[in-house]
Design a protein around this motif. Sequence first.
Motif: not given
Length: 164
Positions: A138-153
Amino acid sequence: DSFGGRAAELPSAFYIRISERLRHKDRAIALWDYEHLVLEAFPEIYRVKCLNHTQYEPTESGDGIYRELAPGNVTIVTVPDKQYHNQRDPLRPYTNLGTLEDIEAFLKSRTSCFVRLHVRNPKFEEVKVSFKLRLFDGYDEAFYTNILKEAITRFLSLWAFPVG
């Protein structure tokens, strides 16, 4: 007392600055001294790293000579504060050459005549991160992938984002 009975009201930054000045006595001897002298004198600098026994001399080809075992050499690497500069690439901030020359002149008057001082911009290296991510249903993969990329950056590039 000389502060009119309001010593407790003086800002703590004043006490910090006085304590640092008493410690280094306006001379650059230890790594800490180099870093704090630059940060105090140049508000447009966000971070300073002092590398002792390190030589970094750029060459005409752009590669540069980099030696970690060069006694007598001190290399200062600076990262500018982004609020003072409009960077094209905030993940690769460079201090302008005029400021680097000012820092070098400032420090040369406070170091031993036997120190070979180098004030340079950082040499950035790209980091590739590889991992697997599995989300709950039920979680949007594209949305949370972008959030994770930004957090790592944000984690790897503290200077590129506002504090907080």
